[in-house]
Structure formats: C-alpha cells, structure tokens
Design a protein around this motif. Structure first.
Motif, short mmCIF file in Angstrom:
data_model
loop_
_atom_site.label_atom_id
_atom_site.label_comp_id
_atom_site.label_asym_id
_atom_site.label_seq_id
_atom_site.Cartn_x
_atom_site.Cartn_y
_atom_site.Cartn_z
N PHE A 93 0.84 -1.20 0.00
CA PHE A 93 0.00 0.00 0.00
C PHE A 93 0.87 1.25 0.00
CE2 PHE A 93 -3.53 -2.70 1.42
CZ PHE A 93 -4.61 -2.10 0.80
N HIS A 94 1.92 1.23 0.83
CA HIS A 94 2.78 2.41 0.93
C HIS A 94 3.39 2.78 -0.43
CE1 HIS A 94 6.06 5.07 2.04
NE2 HIS A 94 6.91 4.22 1.50
N HIS A 95 3.96 1.80 -1.12
CA HIS A 95 4.61 2.10 -2.40
C HIS A 95 3.59 2.50 -3.47
CE1 HIS A 95 7.91 -0.20 -0.46
NE2 HIS A 95 8.65 0.65 -1.12
N TYR A 96 2.40 1.89 -3.44
CA TYR A 96 1.41 2.26 -4.47
C TYR A 96 0.87 3.67 -4.22
CZ TYR A 96 -1.77 1.46 -8.28
OH TYR A 96 -2.42 1.55 -9.50
N LEU A 97 0.72 4.05 -2.94
CA LEU A 97 0.27 5.40 -2.65
C LEU A 97 1.32 6.44 -3.06
CD1 LEU A 97 -2.11 4.10 -1.20
CD2 LEU A 97 -1.84 5.79 0.61
N GLU A 98 2.59 6.11 -2.89
CA GLU A 98 3.64 7.01 -3.35
C GLU A 98 3.53 7.22 -4.86
OE1 GLU A 98 7.59 5.85 -2.18
OE2 GLU A 98 7.49 7.22 -0.47
N PHE A 99 3.25 6.14 -5.58
CA PHE A 99 3.08 6.22 -7.03
C PHE A 99 1.87 7.09 -7.38
CE2 PHE A 99 0.34 4.07 -10.27
CZ PHE A 99 0.91 4.66 -11.39
N LEU A 100 0.72 6.84 -6.73
CA LEU A 100 -0.49 7.62 -7.03
C LEU A 100 -0.25 9.10 -6.77
CD1 LEU A 100 -3.36 5.39 -5.60
CD2 LEU A 100 -2.71 5.68 -8.00
N ASN A 101 0.39 9.44 -5.67
CA ASN A 101 0.62 10.84 -5.34
C ASN A 101 1.60 11.51 -6.30
OD1 ASN A 101 -1.12 11.28 -3.10
ND2 ASN A 101 0.27 10.10 -1.80
N SER A 102 2.50 10.73 -6.89
CA SER A 102 3.45 11.32 -7.85
C SER A 102 2.78 11.68 -9.17
CB SER A 102 4.60 10.35 -8.08
OG SER A 102 4.17 9.20 -8.80
N VAL A 103 1.61 11.08 -9.45
CA VAL A 103 0.90 11.38 -10.71
C VAL A 103 -0.52 11.87 -10.42
CG1 VAL A 103 2.25 9.72 -12.06
CG2 VAL A 103 0.17 8.95 -10.92
N ALA A 112 0.44 0.28 -14.93
CA ALA A 112 0.81 1.69 -14.88
C ALA A 112 1.92 1.92 -13.85
CB ALA A 112 -0.41 2.53 -14.54
N TYR A 113 1.83 1.26 -12.70
CA TYR A 113 2.87 1.37 -11.68
C TYR A 113 4.20 0.88 -12.25
CZ TYR A 113 5.43 0.44 -7.31
OH TYR A 113 6.38 0.40 -6.31
N ALA A 114 4.17 -0.28 -12.89
CA ALA A 114 5.41 -0.84 -13.44
C ALA A 114 6.02 0.08 -14.47
CB ALA A 114 5.12 -2.22 -14.04
N ARG A 115 5.20 0.62 -15.37
CA ARG A 115 5.70 1.53 -16.41
C ARG A 115 6.32 2.78 -15.79
NH1 ARG A 115 0.81 1.91 -20.85
NH2 ARG A 115 1.34 0.06 -22.08
N HIS A 116 5.67 3.31 -14.78
CA HIS A 116 6.13 4.55 -14.16
C HIS A 116 7.56 4.41 -13.64
CE1 HIS A 116 5.66 8.43 -12.14
NE2 HIS A 116 6.21 7.89 -11.06
N TYR A 117 7.88 3.23 -13.13
CA TYR A 117 9.22 3.00 -12.58
C TYR A 117 10.11 2.21 -13.54
CZ TYR A 117 7.17 4.71 -8.25
OH TYR A 117 6.57 5.50 -7.30
N ARG A 118 9.77 2.25 -14.81
CA ARG A 118 10.56 1.62 -15.88
C ARG A 118 10.73 0.11 -15.65
NH1 ARG A 118 12.89 6.19 -14.39
NH2 ARG A 118 14.59 5.19 -13.28
#
Length: 593
Positions: free
Chosen positions: A400-410, A470-476
């Motif tokens: 949850f923590h890492h996915y929320l960091e991703f959502l907040n970055s976009v 989308a998460y995977a793409r965002h972090y290459r």
C-alpha cells in the motif's frame, strides 16, 4: 563481579506499532525479528525512498533490566558500541550501517528512551541456507564450490573486521546474511575493539555455545581474534560434517571422523587447528586460515589435473609438435587460398569464428545479485534458464505504501469519482467507503492517504491489471509473464505466514491479462501474508501477470489456462483488465540492461 539475570523471551507487545514513523523519516513496515538484545523492523526511509532494517533495544530487555539502572546503562552502551563498530567497516562482506539515534517510548506513564540503528536491509536467507544439514563430506564437488563461493568470502569479511581491531565474538551461520550470492556479516551486538573499554563487569556468558571458544566462557571480556577463528573452524566443520548436535559438548576441539580424500584430510587438519582449545595453537590470523584453505583447494586442483593428463613419452611429444605445426601451415594456406578464390580479404588478424552471442555480457562479469529500483525497492536476480533470459524481481508484492507514493506522484493526472481512481478511461484502483478492512486508500485534500497506517506494509489490493501495469511503467519496469512468475516462485518461494513491451516485442492487449495463485508450502489453500498482525486481515493469494505472446502471431493471447497443480499452484485465471479484487496483488520485474 555480579551475575546478571537472564533475559527471557516473552510475548510482550512490540515497541512500536506497524506504520509508526520514527523521527519523521523511518516508516516501520513490519517487525522481522526479536531476541534478547533487540527488535528488528523492516522500514522505509521516506526521504531517500529505500528499504532499510532498524534495530531497537527490545521491550523484553527494558522490562527485565528496568529495576537495575546500571544494567540499563550497560545495555545501551553495548548497543551504541555496535553502531561505532559497524560504522568503521566498509566492506562488501560486512553489513553496512546508515544511521543511529534515539527516541522516547511511553510506558507505564513515563518516557523510556529507546536507541536504534538503521542499516542495510537484506531480505534473503542466512548463511545456513548455503550449507547442507547432512554435510558435504560425500559430495566433494559441492564442498569445493561452497568453499570458493561462500566460505572464502566470509573469511574476507572477518579479516576486514579484524583489520579495524574489532572482534565479533558471535560468529555463526545465523549472523551472516545472504545478499543474493554475497554473504554479509551482521549482528555486532557482542563486538569489541582493543581501544574500547569493556561495557559490563557482570559475570554473564554471551555468545552461542556451539561456536564459543573456551576463553570466551572463562573471560568474555578478554576474548580476542582467536575466538572468531575458533567459530570459523566450527562453521567449516558443520559444512563438511553436518549440523552440530545441540547435545555436543561446547568449548571442545572438533575434527572429521573419517576423512577419505586428500582434500578432506587437509581440511580436517585445518579444522582441528582452528578449534584447538588452546588459543595459541590456533591460526593466529584469518589470513593464515585463508592461506591454508586456499592451499588445500589448490592441491586438489593439481591432483585432478595430473590425473587427467598423464605424461606421454618425450618422443611422442616431439612428433605431436611436428604434426601440429604441419597442420597449422596447411590450414593457413587453405584459408588464404579460399579467401582469395571467394574474393574475401585475407588479413592475418581477421577472425575466422564469430564470438558467441551474449559473450560481451559475460565479459563484463556476472550481473549483480540485487538492484535498487526507482521505486526504492530492492530487486533480486532470477538467473537465466533455457526458456527465458535472466531478470530482476521484487521479492514480495507491491505494498500500500509504495502504491500510494506512485499515485501521489501522478495525482495531477488522475480523476477520482465514486470511489474509483481513473487515468483517462483506465481504472487503476477501487477505493471503497472504508466499510471493509481492505478499503484503506482514501483521497483527501488532493492526495492519497491510508486510513490506518498499519496497513502500509501489506500488499496493496483492489488494484486493476491496468493500475498494476501503470505502476510498473512509471518505474521503468513491467509485470511478469507466467514463465517469469513461475521462475520467481521457484527461486524465491513465499512463506505462508499468518504500454511496456513484453519479451516478444508485442504491446499488451488490455484484455490479455492473467492472475496466478501463490503456492502454499503446507499444501493447503495458498496464502501470502506480509507478516503484519493486526485487526482483520486480508490474505493476498493471487497476483496480476501478463499473458505471453503466442509464437504463431504477434497478438497476446490467454491460451495458457492449464497449469498443473504442482506445489499448490493453481492454473492462471483470465479476468478483465478493469477489475479489482480483494485477494489480488502484483509485483514487478526488470530485464537486464
């Protein structure tokens, strides 16, 4: 001297709740260890976006020593010394320390100080994993590999420690962590240097009995480098003989019962010397022990070479040389002749055979066992196999923590309505109204947050296949296909405790996605838990994957519906890309550069 009372293990509550943040930057994800000396948590460093391990003096220790201020001071002194010791050593085979500090914990209406160390997080196995329970004495080839690839590395690390005047005093397989194929010496709680004064005058025995030198029992404070060499001899003995019987007498010299080969005879002599009860009879340095082990390996190598290449008569060697020379001249003549006839250049430095594919990568050396990804997670290498190249993988599902960091970055590119998070027309995650335990993600004041921070370390759920991609793409990175996912489960099996292009070069079809169930080592219903125990829990037993492309065309297909139920792994299921489930998580992979 006074005898200190023993510290007993209890079921006392942990010092901190999962989800707590220490000094504004260490988010505690889960408690991964507890003992008499301290608690260890997996944490995430918020400012540098990396996973770390945090060690604290345990609640258990505080309770036992609270009535004796002198002992509390002793415990904190030993803890602080661990920091000082570890911080002085920088070596690939020694665990790296990052920071040290202290915080206050409210207990019984008063503030109790708690010290902590943050250090390198190694999620793999201990050195015990590299050893055989029954020993390598009947498998000499495996023993040679273990000595070369693992034991000599451990000796390098101990030699580096001793080079700083530091004595570990608690070397054992469980205090050596495996970072992929690299052993790292850890747990310096009993370490000391010649320059530092002893922390305690108590008459207590510290260490692990099977690996403890006699002088460490009689006078712990004066145990020197020879005590570490004794422990290394015991580790070598276990590797060959098998795990030591807990009833075996401690503080004694050991040796092999029946060494049947020259290598075992040599190693038996090394073990008996290293574990001598008289410390002046042992190797006087780790370098000396290294030389003895290396000499034993070299002697075996020479013996095998001599057996494989018997010396022929001198005359035969002379004629063999003449024939080889004639053949070489004939080959060069033919090469030039055919080169001229076919119109090819015949420069003498032209290579007749091309290097095999992939040799350039091999020339650069083996890929690193771990890699730090852009999302701050440590990825581990999955070696190549016949049906796929090597790649890196997350060891556990995205939290949850890492996915929320991703959502907040976009967040500025997302829309949130009716409990659904969208990017354009793609649904990424379902939020819910908080009535169910897993509905932990909320959107408030322009940012995504958790209702209960203790869920931070758990695998994120209700993410769609599109949201995972989308998460995977965002972090290459990318999602694994079935073959890669199965390789992950084989290389790093989970413990059931409590557009990106695919490899074919095709763009994934949003409807060609799969879920796979995780194996259950116990043979029952497959379960993967983060190890965090609080409130109502949700078990994640499936993960999103990408369907592999059909070899007959360029379209991704889901024609991989049947997979034998070996090891408790269920056949993959086909689901819509926009669906989200309470028991489905995901992990990411990265191909080698």
């Amino acid at each position: 001297m006074t005898a200190s009372k023993p510290i007993q293990e209890s079921d006392a509550a942990p010092l901190f709740d999962t989800g707590s943040v220490i000094e504004g930057k260490w988010l505690l994800m889960e408690r991964i260890g507890k003992g008499g000396m301290g608690e260890v948590y997996r944490a995430h460093q918020l400012n540098l976006k990396r996973d770390v391990a945090i060690k604290l003096i345990s609640e258990n220790l505080l309770q036992e020593l609270e009535e004796n201020p002198e002992e509390i001071e002793t415990a904190f002194g030993r803890f602080e010394r661990e920091v000082q010791v570890m911080a002085r050593v920088r070596h690939p085979n020694v665990l790296q320390i990052y920071d040290y500090g202290s915080v206050a914990v409210q207990r019984g209406g008063r503030q109790i100080p708690v010290a902590y160390i943050t250090m390198e997080y190694i999620p793999g196995n201990t050195f015990r994993y590299t050893m055989s329970e029954t020993g390598f004495d009947d498998e000499e080839a495996l023993l040679v590999v273990w000595l070369r690839e693992y034991f000599l590395q451990v000796l390098e690390g101990v030699q580096a420690i001793h080079g700083f005047g530091i004595v570990h005093r608690d070397l054992k397989p469980e205090n050596i962590l495996m970072d992929g194929e690299t052993p790292k010496i850890a747990d310096f709680g009993l370490a000391r240097t010649m320059q530092m004064p002893a922390v305690s005058n108590s008459w207590d025995v510290k260490g692990t009995w099977p690996y403890m030198a006699p002088e460490q029992f009689s006078d712990f404070r004066r145990a020197g480098r020879e005590a570490d060499i004794y422990a290394l001899g015991k580790i070598l003995f276990e590797a060959i003989h098998g795990r030591m019987d807990p009833k075996q007498l401690p503080f004694k010299s050991v040796g092999l019962d029946d060494p049947r080969t020259p290598l075992l005879v040599a190693l038996d002599g090394i073990i008996r010397r290293a574990t001598s009860e008289e410390k002046h009879l042992r190797h006087q340095s780790v370098a000396e022990l290294q030389l003895d082990v290396a000499a034993a390996l070299k002697a075996r190598e020479c013996e095998i070479s001599a057996a494989a290449l018997p010396a022929p008569p001198m005359v035969r060697w002379i004629w063999a040389g003449i024939v080889a020379a004639v053949l070489a001249v004939a080959a060069m003549t033919a090469y030039h002749l055919f080169g001229l006839l076919e119109g090819r250049p015949s420069a003498p430095n032209q290579r007749a055979v091309q290097a095999p594919a992939g040799s350039a990568r091999e020339d650069r050396g083996k890929p690193a066992p771990t890699r730090l990804a852009a999302d701050g997670r440590t990825m581990h290498l999955v070696p190549a196999a016949a049906d796929r190249p090597a790649f890196y993988t997350d060891l556990s599902p995205v939290t949850f923590h890492h996915y929320l960091e991703f959502l907040n970055s976009v967040a500025d590119r997302l829309g949130v309505a009716d409990g659904v998070v969208k990017h354009g027309e793609e649904i990424w995650i379902y939020l819910g109204d908080g009535s169910a335990p897993h509905e932990q993600v909320i959107y408030q004041n322009g940012s995504f947050q958790l209702r209960d921070a203790r869920w931070a370390a758990r695998p994120v759920v209700r993410v769609t296949w599109l949201g995972a991609r989308a998460y995977a793409r965002h972090y290459r990175k990318q999602l694994p296909d079935l073959v890669q996912w199965r390789a992950i489960m084989t290389a790093y099996p989970p413990s059931p405790a409590g557009g990106t292009l695919d490899r074919s070069g095709s763009t994934p079809d949003p409807h060609a996605h799969m879920m796979t169930s995780l194996p259950n080592d116990a043979g029952g219903s497959p379960v993967l838990s983060s190890g965090t125990a609080f409130g109502a829990s949700v078990d994640v037993n499936k993960e999103w994957i990408v369907a592999r492309a059909d070899k007959r065309d360029d379209r991704l297909t889901s024609r991989i519906a049947s997979w034998p139920r070996d090891g408790g792994i269920a056949p993959p299921l086909q689901r819509q890309a926009w669906e989200g489930f309470v028991d489905v998580g995901f992990r990411t992979i990265a191909l080698l550069d």
